[in-house]
Write a protein that holds these residues in place. Structure first.
Motif, PDB file in Angstrom:
ATOM      1  N   GLU A 169       0.769  -1.195  -0.102  1.00  0.00           N
ATOM      2  CA  GLU A 169       0.099   0.050  -0.132  1.00  0.00           C
ATOM      3  C   GLU A 169       0.682   1.338   0.015  1.00  0.00           C
ATOM      4  N   LEU A 170       2.103   1.330   0.529  1.00  0.00           N
ATOM      5  CA  LEU A 170       2.958   2.081   0.680  1.00  0.00           C
ATOM      6  C   LEU A 170       3.441   2.460  -0.834  1.00  0.00           C
ATOM      7  N   ALA A 171       3.791   1.494  -1.389  1.00  0.00           N
ATOM      8  CA  ALA A 171       4.368   1.835  -2.675  1.00  0.00           C
ATOM      9  C   ALA A 171       3.253   2.354  -3.900  1.00  0.00           C
ATOM     10  N   THR A 172       2.052   1.719  -3.628  1.00  0.00           N
ATOM     11  CA  THR A 172       0.953   2.492  -4.490  1.00  0.00           C
ATOM     12  C   THR A 172       0.662   3.806  -4.015  1.00  0.00           C
ATOM     13  N   GLU A 173       0.701   4.170  -2.844  1.00  0.00           N
ATOM     14  CA  GLU A 173       0.496   5.572  -2.576  1.00  0.00           C
ATOM     15  C   GLU A 173       1.409   6.184  -2.868  1.00  0.00           C
ATOM     16  N   ALA A 174       2.868   5.945  -2.785  1.00  0.00           N
ATOM     17  CA  ALA A 174       3.873   6.876  -3.224  1.00  0.00           C
ATOM     18  C   ALA A 174       3.955   6.995  -4.587  1.00  0.00           C
ATOM     19  N   VAL A 175       3.431   6.113  -5.542  1.00  0.00           N
ATOM     20  CA  VAL A 175       3.594   6.388  -6.867  1.00  0.00           C
ATOM     21  C   VAL A 175       2.407   7.592  -7.266  1.00  0.00           C
ATOM     22  N   GLU A 176       1.347   7.524  -6.612  1.00  0.00           N
ATOM     23  CA  GLU A 176       0.353   8.527  -6.887  1.00  0.00           C
ATOM     24  C   GLU A 176       0.848   9.854  -6.173  1.00  0.00           C
ATOM     25  N   MET A 177       1.350   9.950  -5.042  1.00  0.00           N
ATOM     26  CA  MET A 177       2.100  11.170  -4.734  1.00  0.00           C
ATOM     27  C   MET A 177       3.111  11.473  -5.627  1.00  0.00           C
ATOM     28  N   THR A 178       4.044  10.869  -5.893  1.00  0.00           N
ATOM     29  CA  THR A 178       4.902  11.130  -6.740  1.00  0.00           C
ATOM     30  C   THR A 178       4.562  11.929  -8.194  1.00  0.00           C
ATOM     31  N   ALA A 179       3.328  11.225  -8.723  1.00  0.00           N
ATOM     32  CA  ALA A 179       2.675  12.084  -9.794  1.00  0.00           C
ATOM     33  C   ALA A 179       2.171  13.382  -9.445  1.00  0.00           C
ATOM     34  N   PHE A 180       1.653  13.739  -8.295  1.00  0.00           N
ATOM     35  CA  PHE A 180       1.056  14.866  -7.904  1.00  0.00           C
ATOM     36  C   PHE A 180       2.174  15.629  -7.925  1.00  0.00           C
TER      37      PHE A 180
END
Length: 238
Positions: free
Chosen positions: A189-200
């Motif tokens: 879940e941290l990996a998925t969230e971090a990918v989204e955060m990186t896009a933003f």
């Protein structure tokens, strides 16, 4: 839970800073290993499950050169047992006055396919290790043999490294800033969230470079920011 290829690949695209923020949201504030630095900051992001080695203060009568005649010596055994794709994490008691390991041992890890090595102590042969095709993190160079001060005592047990708890199987991520430790049950879940955060964050960076104020943008406290971000994602394919 074993680290999946999908999660490993995601973590290779995000920063330790972003992961620290995601951990902070979950109340975890002490997952960034303190005072360790990459020998070569240009290396690709390091990702792997933790395989640990613990040193204790050496007792001189038990820590002579002859201990290496024992093929089960914990340091030597750890080098041969650390699984391919894992990251060796060494508890050197935050003591870099004697080396945690040197160029030959780290070369052996590299040849065996280990993903990286981290110590809260120091490496000898540090320039040689920096040139190897394996990410390595330490406090500072240290020439004396580990036997001078460190007695290898345990393999693949919970340790402290740079004041951070590390459990075997935790997911270790290292970049040019340093090393963060992800509890294994949170890694996906941290990996998925971090990918989204990186896009933003990439969207925000572009907007700031174009002259936009951070107010209402970062964090996204205005509806317009989210609308603009959605349009940016559609155009950029992110």
């Amino acid at each position: 839970m074993a680290l999946s290829t999908e999660t490993r690949d995601k973590l290779k695209t995000v920063s330790t800073a972003t992961l620290c923020t995601a951990l902070y949201k979950r109340g975890l504030r002490n997952q960034f290993i303190q005072d360790v630095h990459p020998l070569d900051p240009s290396k690709p992001t390091m990702v792997g499950e933790a395989f640990t080695l613990r040193y204790m203060p050496a007792r001189e009568d038990l820590n002579g050169l002859e201990v290496f005649r024992n093929r089960a010596h914990p340091q030597r055994k750890a080098i041969e047992d650390c699984p391919p794709g894992a990251v060796m994490v060494i508890d050197s008691r935050k003591n870099p006055r004697a080396a945690s390991a040197g160029g030959i041992l780290v070369t052996r890890l590299m040849v065996r396919g280990v993903a990286g090595i981290v110590t809260d102590g120091g490496f000898r042969d540090s320039a040689e290790i920096a040139d190897l095709a394996i990410p390595a993190y330490h406090t500072r160079p240290s020439a004396p043999t580990n036997l001078t001060l460190h007695q290898a005592i345990d393999i693949n047990v919970p340790i402290g490294c740079g004041d951070t708890p590390v459990f075997p199987g935790d997911v270790v991520v290292g970049d040019s800033d340093g090393v963060v430790v992800l509890p294994s049950h949170l890694a996906d879940e941290l990996a998925t969230e971090a990918v989204e955060m990186t896009a933003f964050e990439d969207f925000v960076t572009e907007e700031v470079q174009n002259g936009r104020s951070i107010l209402g943008l970062y964090p996204a406290t205005e509806d317009k920011t989210l609308t603009d971000f959605a349009a940016w994602r559609k155009i950029s394919g992110r």
